[in-house]
Every structure is written in structure tokens, then in C-alpha cells.
Design a protein around this motif. Sequence first.
Motif, short mmCIF file in Angstrom:
data_model
loop_
_atom_site.label_atom_id
_atom_site.label_comp_id
_atom_site.label_asym_id
_atom_site.label_seq_id
_atom_site.Cartn_x
_atom_site.Cartn_y
_atom_site.Cartn_z
N ASP A 2 18.02 12.61 -10.76
CA ASP A 2 19.11 13.55 -10.97
C ASP A 2 19.00 14.73 -10.00
N GLN A 3 20.08 15.49 -9.90
CA GLN A 3 20.19 16.58 -8.92
C GLN A 3 19.16 17.68 -9.17
N ILE A 4 18.94 18.03 -10.42
CA ILE A 4 18.00 19.11 -10.73
C ILE A 4 16.58 18.74 -10.32
N THR A 5 16.19 17.51 -10.62
CA THR A 5 14.85 17.05 -10.24
C THR A 5 14.69 17.04 -8.72
N LEU A 7 16.24 18.92 -6.54
CA LEU A 7 16.17 20.29 -6.03
C LEU A 7 14.83 20.94 -6.32
N THR A 8 14.36 20.82 -7.55
CA THR A 8 13.17 21.55 -7.98
C THR A 8 11.86 20.91 -7.54
N GLU A 9 11.84 19.57 -7.44
CA GLU A 9 10.58 18.89 -7.18
C GLU A 9 10.44 18.38 -5.74
N GLU A 187 23.39 19.09 0.39
CA GLU A 187 22.55 19.96 -0.43
C GLU A 187 21.45 20.60 0.42
#
Length: 229
Positions: A2-5, A7-9, A187
Motif C-alpha cells: 500500500d501507499q503508506i507502507t 512512503l514510510t518504509e 510520488e
Amino acid sequence: MDQITFLTEILLPALMSGLIVTLQLIAFSAPFGLLLGIGVAVGRQYGGSILSPVCKVFVYLIKGTPLLLLLIILYFGLPSIGITFSAFTASVIGFILCNGAYNSEYIRGAILSIKDGQMVAAQALGMTRMQAIRNIVLPQALIRAIPGLSNEFIYLIKYSSLAYMLTVIELSGAGKLVATKYFAYTESFMIVGIVYLGLVTITTVAVNLLEKQLAVPGMTRRESSALQL
């Protein structure tokens, strides 16, 4: 994923690592670029018949050479004559040379704005020529050159992205690697652009504060206009 993973990882840690390298490039290049600019400007203006032409030729050559070509010469060309630099060192040297040449033009213009009578007065008080330059001319010239020097510092922030061409993984290079591997170009480069914008904004605010701190009463255009009224 997913997008959040993503971006953050993946993206943000990679960009943070690249940002550190970018800041290192700037930290090593900017101070020496300023010192080189001061030296070249003073040499060109007060260097006489020998040093002045040398400084003029240096500025002419650096301004006439694309920075990317200069970096390629330093990293890929010089080893053919036995001079080898690491990619990071070659990048820093190229940035210093380019930054110093353009800084010298801003500083030289500021020096020319200082009235000749100040040099004459300083020497009449017993100062040597170099003492007058160091204590009278340069302090005023550097204050007047702040807007131009700040622009060149901002350009240096952007120049740093060219280090990727020499395999230095700085901010934009880190973004490109992630974008290429995960096909997330929008992104990746959007966040890279935001980070560069943040660096430029911080620089602009810092320069404005510095200008206010170093401003001489009665010397700014706004104050001069108020005095005339």
C-alpha cells in the motif's frame, strides 16, 4: 504494497539518506566557494597586471564551461593523466570552482560600488592597501553582495543533483533509484521537489534575517527614501 507502507518504509528512508549526502555536498562546497569567490574578486580588482588577468581567465573559463562537463572532466578525465578523485570529492571540487567563479562576480560588483575615496582615506590614515581592503572595502562589499551570494547558494542546492551523474547518491539520485525500482515516479519526484523547495525556503528566510541583522542604518533603499522625504 500500500501507499503508506511505500512512503514510510521505502521512499522516505531512501530520501533521508540522499538528503544527508546533499547536505554534506553543500556543507563542503559553500564555505570554500565563498572563500574562493572573495579571493578571485579581490585578485581581479586589486591584483595588478599579473594576478588580475589570471583571475579573469579563471572566471571566463568556469562560466563558459557547463557544470556537468566540468564534473565529468574532474572525475572521468583527470585519471588519464594520473589524477584520481572519488566521486564525492570530484563533485565538491566542481561545485567549489563553479560557486567560487560566480560568487566572485557578485563580490566584484559590490567592490566596484564602494567609493574610491574610502580607499584613499584609509591609506591616508596609515593603513596599507591590503589592510584597507580587508577592513574597509570587503566588509561593506560582502554585505552588499548578500542577495547575489544567496542566489548562488540556492543554485548550489540545485547543482548538487548533478553529483548523481558521478554515482554520488544524493537526494535526487536516491529518488530516481526508488522511482525506477518501484515505478513510482510521480510520488518519488514530487517529494524530492518538496524537499528541495523546503531547503530553498529555509535558505531564503535565513538570508532575510541575516540581511536585517547586518543592515547599516540609513543604507537600505527603504530607509534612504524615508530620509529623503
